[in-house]
Design an enzyme around this catalytic site. Structure first.
Site, PDB file in Angstrom:
ATOM      1  CE  LYS A  16      -4.041  -1.891   2.382  1.00  0.00           C
ATOM      2  NZ  LYS A  16      -4.703  -2.272   1.142  1.00  0.00           N
ATOM      3  CB  SER A  17       4.522   1.831   0.298  1.00  0.00           C
ATOM      4  OG  SER A  17       4.673   1.192   1.540  1.00  0.00           O
ATOM      5  CE  LYS A  66      10.956  -3.814   6.909  1.00  0.00           C
ATOM      6  NZ  LYS A  66      10.000  -3.634   7.986  1.00  0.00           N
ATOM      7  CG  ASP A 102       9.332  -0.729  10.365  1.00  0.00           C
ATOM      8  OD1 ASP A 102       8.588  -0.125   9.573  1.00  0.00           O
ATOM      9  OD2 ASP A 102       9.983  -1.742  10.050  1.00  0.00           O
ATOM     10  CG  ASN A 151      10.375 -15.434  19.299  1.00  0.00           C
ATOM     11  OD1 ASN A 151       9.438 -15.124  18.559  1.00  0.00           O
ATOM     12  ND2 ASN A 151      11.501 -15.950  18.838  1.00  0.00           N
ATOM     13  CB  THR A 153      13.043 -19.564  18.726  1.00  0.00           C
ATOM     14  OG1 THR A 153      12.322 -20.158  17.649  1.00  0.00           O
ATOM     15  CG2 THR A 153      14.397 -20.230  18.897  1.00  0.00           C
ATOM     16  CG  MET A 212       3.606  -4.836  14.603  1.00  0.00           C
ATOM     17  SD  MET A 212       5.359  -4.829  14.267  1.00  0.00           S
ATOM     18  CE  MET A 212       5.970  -4.367  15.872  1.00  0.00           C
ATOM     19  N   GLY A 233      -2.376  -2.983  12.359  1.00  0.00           N
ATOM     20  CA  GLY A 233      -1.155  -2.228  12.068  1.00  0.00           C
ATOM     21  C   GLY A 233      -1.263  -1.227  10.930  1.00  0.00           C
TER      22      GLY A 233
END
Ligand code: NDP
Length: 264
Positions: A16-17, A66, A102, A151, A153, A212, A233
């Site tokens: 959507k950016s 990223k 973010d 989490n 893990t 998010m 989010g």
């Protein structure tokens, strides 16, 4: 000449950016274009280099690039450095600058749009991937009473707790069963339509459950059934975009009408 910007990802068609930045540019009268570019999984750096050579001024970076963007940047903002990931690149004569907006986007959505004060609050962050990592420092800056990272893990949550310090506690989902004021889902479970094995006891009468991911998610359904207020989010997405827009153009767009039109 019209300035060019883009978002790089794989996949990218869903992004959507371009809509968000077109709305910002229209609202603020900036002469710019913003496109979505599908970079090959093994060709992110080449795609960005081609865009820069064609006159690109800046870019957003999404899954799964990223960390590659972090490595590509010649200069980093302190928040990108701590996050170990970059979602915003700026191309200037003196090289590539990397930032991570973010966390600022999440905090802006929680505090400005959803009117939650985070100072003194008990916050539970679910997940220990790139998204979680990017929001820890901005959350800590709000001075919560507690920040627990849970989490699947455990070792990944422990790594983040050690890295960021400040008394952050790491836990498994199963061992987390007391109420929190704010519960933030930064796992990728919602993307797969799954719900992490959470205890309903993490939700109290005044808890805000935040996913998010945007849209309808199993996590938000679960939280709502157990009495929590919920938010997705979408606000974070628009706020992190506004922060990138400000970095590139020096102008702060008004996010409220853009969030409202995307919701509609
Ligand atoms: P990563 O792949 O880096 O991390 C994934 C995380 O989710 C890990 O902690 C992983 O646990 C956990 N996880 C994955 N599947 C499950 C599952 N089925 N049950 C429980 N835990 C699971 O992803 P990101 O951190 O980059 O992204 C996470 C989410 O955040 C995505 O939904 C993304 O769309 C969203 N996001 C939203 C933004 C916005 O602007 N609104 C901005 C950035 C991200 P483990 O360590 O055990 O593998």
């Amino acid at each position: 000449m019209t300035d060019r910007y883009a978002v790089f990802g794989h996949p990218i068609a869903h992004s959507k950016s371009p809509l968000i930045h077109a709305a910002f540019a229209h609202q603020t009268g900036q002469d710019m274009t913003y496109e979505a570019i599908l970079a090959p999984l093994d060709g992110f750096a080449d795609s960005v280099a081609a865009f820069v050579a064609a006159g690109g001024r800046g870019a957003n970076v999404t899954v799964p690039f990223k960390e590659a963007a972090f490595k590509m940047a010649q200069r980093l903002s302190p928040r990108a450095e701590r996050a170990g990931a970059v979602n915003t690149l700026s191309f200037a004569a003196d090289g590539i600058f990397g930032d991570n907006t973010d966390g600022a986007g999440l905090v802006a959505d929680l505090t400005r749009n959803l009117k939650r004060t985070l100072a003194g609050q008990r916050i539970l962050l679910l997940g220990a991937g790139g998204a979680a990592r990017g929001v820890i420092e901005p959350l800590l800056e709000q001075q919560p009473a507690t920040l627990v990272i849970a989490n699947r893990t455990l070792s990944r949550a422990e790594e983040l707790a050690t890295l960021f310090g400040h008394g952050i506690r790491a836990a498994t989902f199963e061992a987390t069963d007391r109420p929190f004021d704010v519960v933030i889902n930064a796992t990728a479970a919602s993307l797969a339509g799954e719900l992490p094995p959470l205890s309903p006891r993490i939700f109290g009468a005044d808890t805000l459950a935040y996913d998010m991911m945007y849209g309808h998610t199993p996590f938000l359904d679960f939280a709502r059934v157990h009495g929590a207020a919920t938010a997705d989010g979408l606000g974070m997405l628009v706020e992190q975009a506004a922060e990138a827009f400000y970095l590139w153009r020096g102008v702060r767009p008004d996010t409220a009408p853009v969030i409202a039109s995307l919701r509609a």
